[in-house]
Scaffold this active site. Sequence first.
Site: not given
Length: 559
Positions: A190, A456
């Site tokens: 990374c 949601t």
Amino acid sequence: MEEREGEVRWDGLCSRDAASRAAALDNIGQAVLRRSETIAPVAAVPLSRAADGPLVPAARDGLSEVLARLLMLSKRCPFPDVREKSEAILSRVQELGIRIPRPLGHGPSRFIPEKETIQVGNEDAMMHALFAESFATLGRLDNVTLVMVFHPQYLESFLKTQHYLLQMDGPLPLHYRHYIGIMAAARHQCSYLVNLHVNDFLHVGGDPKWLNGLENAPQKLQNLGELNKMLAHRPWLITKEHIEQLLKTEENSWSLAELIHAVVLLTHYHSLASFTFGCGISPEIDCEGGHTFRPPSVSNYCICDITNGYHGVDEIHASPTGSIPVSICLIKSTESVCEVEALMEKMKQLQECRDEEEASQEEMATRFEREKRESMFVCSSEDEESAPTRDVSRHFEDTSYGYKDFSRHGMHVPTFRVQDYSWEDHGYSLVNRLYPDVGQLLDEKFHIAYNLTYNTMAMHKDVDTSMLRRAIWNYIHCMFGIRYDDYDYGEINQLLDRSFKVYIKTVVCTPEKTTKRMYDSFWRQFEHSEKVHVNLLLVEARMQAELLYALRAITCYMT
């Protein structure tokens, strides 16, 4: 503290006091212009001519790094005065006939269109407070923060924890903390996180020689390499003997408190590497790959953009006049809507089944073993290139060591039963005892990620998503061999389809192989904020899994 750019000092920009920032900006502007004038053409070039005529490169005396930082501040600082003044300084430098940098890429994420992320300067009051806090603490508003801010409650907890680990009183010196961050991020190649912490390591007085490779660091840090690679790739192999080797190595030994601090840092940065790749985080504007001094081409893209992977593909695919016929887009959209409806229907059916009957303990154990076994065969068939990364292998040893599934080559790993050793009952108190307050901070962060909900699902409101969140969390722990006796693992196959499992396993186990196609292929009708939420679950579930194995080994050593 004075920066490596000589007389250019940046620390005053982090002040919350506008007058202090203004004074710092005046000093920066004067220093930059003095340096610019020494390499500018003999006669100052008017802006109109500078834009047309040849511009002088800014590479001399570190000026290019200074200009790149000003570019970052002009785009990413939460304080409007700093953004405006930085832009003005850059314009003045350009008027002198010196080439200034421009950003590469499109926003903080390669996976999320910039127009769908929070724009600095357009944030609400709560987000602005978080941005200001982050900038004041770190001296930057990084791309991870700009993506995490989709979920401000989590971001606040994350920033508070990271600040405590890196900058507050603790067992390890500051430069050790950043070097351990570099070691951890490098295990997954990374370069985004490595770049940030190389700069931070040098800023707090770290020895530049250590950055030439792990063998140049103190033996005490080199000894941490074995634990780093096992935590990152195969944490189930960690035993009390590994802990004993670190604690009893005479002059290079670790104290228990230091080791806890190191373990928390390693797991933090392993999981943050997962988030970085899982959300396609772009290089920082002032870092390698985040800017260019080349002028834009007529089409607004030059060859340097293309080689860095920024070639307007998103715009082509998003356009109805692009190469994808509208009819195919409509079919895919309809399929995605059906995907959401089908998932909600499965959740409803599973809840009804739960209410009607409960599987026996034997059947629950069988379902766990089946899911654990099947998770070994979940792998990507992707041949698409993942994000290009700079080679950072010098920061760790044994580059061939990576993730391996449990039962490969006949190796059997016993199931880790949470009922025998859990974060809540065991890990939390151990961390808090040896590194005060950190157990509390981690616990808060785990709970926020696990319980976070806006009720949601895509376009549907008032939905109880707890079943789905638990399935994601428990599937990640299942991949690490961790079992919850009270969970029916049969639910995982009902709720997580193959493309989603591929994404989860890649981001958690081999994040450097994550591609945009993987990100796009799961939950196609869901919002980007919901996919970022998934990544928060992956980050925290992975971190907790690694911690459980390391803390159990430390507990075994202590008893």
